[in-house]
Design a protein around this motif. Structure first.
Motif, PDB file in Angstrom:
ATOM      1  N   LEU A  49     -19.152   8.399 -51.425  1.00  0.00           N
ATOM      2  CA  LEU A  49     -18.483   7.583 -52.438  1.00  0.00           C
ATOM      3  C   LEU A  49     -17.304   6.804 -51.850  1.00  0.00           C
ATOM      4  N   LEU A  50     -16.539   7.423 -50.969  1.00  0.00           N
ATOM      5  CA  LEU A  50     -15.412   6.723 -50.329  1.00  0.00           C
ATOM      6  C   LEU A  50     -15.903   5.567 -49.465  1.00  0.00           C
ATOM      7  N   PHE A  71     -12.993  16.458 -57.365  1.00  0.00           N
ATOM      8  CA  PHE A  71     -12.078  15.324 -57.245  1.00  0.00           C
ATOM      9  C   PHE A  71     -10.621  15.762 -57.394  1.00  0.00           C
ATOM     10  N   LEU A 114     -15.854  -0.439 -57.841  1.00  0.00           N
ATOM     11  CA  LEU A 114     -16.657   0.766 -58.031  1.00  0.00           C
ATOM     12  C   LEU A 114     -16.037   1.568 -59.163  1.00  0.00           C
ATOM     13  N   LEU A 136     -16.783   5.209 -61.363  1.00  0.00           N
ATOM     14  CA  LEU A 136     -17.559   6.435 -61.490  1.00  0.00           C
ATOM     15  C   LEU A 136     -17.581   6.823 -62.960  1.00  0.00           C
ATOM     16  N   THR A 156      -7.925   8.141 -56.413  1.00  0.00           N
ATOM     17  CA  THR A 156      -8.505   7.177 -55.481  1.00  0.00           C
ATOM     18  C   THR A 156      -9.597   6.338 -56.137  1.00  0.00           C
ATOM     19  N   PHE A 157     -10.247   6.904 -57.133  1.00  0.00           N
ATOM     20  CA  PHE A 157     -11.370   6.248 -57.798  1.00  0.00           C
ATOM     21  C   PHE A 157     -11.002   5.838 -59.215  1.00  0.00           C
ATOM     22  N   THR A 158     -11.758   4.892 -59.735  1.00  0.00           N
ATOM     23  CA  THR A 158     -11.673   4.539 -61.145  1.00  0.00           C
ATOM     24  C   THR A 158     -12.750   5.316 -61.867  1.00  0.00           C
ATOM     25  N   GLN A 188     -17.142   2.835 -51.725  1.00  0.00           N
ATOM     26  CA  GLN A 188     -16.007   2.117 -52.315  1.00  0.00           C
ATOM     27  C   GLN A 188     -15.403   1.134 -51.310  1.00  0.00           C
TER      28      GLN A 188
END
Length: 117
Positions: A68-69, A96, A82, A84, A104-106, A72
């Motif tokens: 995923l990283l 996570f 990106l 999730l 780090t992620f949306t 992204q």
């Protein structure tokens, strides 16, 4: 499909969003190739956003985080976002949080919400 079987389905919506739906166990390199290829393909495409639906993932480990990283990173370089989507299973959500990558992620609570992030 058994709990260990990973499924990855890809479609592009009318709104030019790439939707990658993942189900099963997202662990070790032998199980992550489909998601790696789907994210790389999305980065080469012209979607404005890529949504990875993780609501069907029963287990994920550090391999999933790496995939995923990297996805992204490639999407950002291509000018695409990106997101999730969940709802996430407790074990996936905890992964996570424990690794400190939640920020780090949306994230979106659903695929429908992810289309508007």
């Amino acid at each position: 499909m058994g709990n260990d079987d990973l499924t990855v389905d890809v479609e592009t919506t009318a709104a030019n969003v790439v939707l990658i739906t993942v189900g099963g166990s997202l662990d070790d390199w032998s199980h992550s190739g489909g998601l790696t290829k789907a994210l790389a393909g999305a980065a080469r495409g012209e979607g404005i956003r890529t949504v990875v639906d993780l609501s069907g993932v029963t287990f994920a480990d550090s391999t999933a985080l790496h995939v995923l990283l990297e996805g992204q990173r490639k999407l950002a370089a291509a000018g695409s976002a990106l997101v999730l989507a969940g709802p996430l299973s407790t074990s996936v959500s905890r992964l996570f949080e424990v690794t400190g990558l939640r920020e780090t992620f949306t994230f979106a609570d659903s695929v429908a919400e992810a289309h508007t992030c």
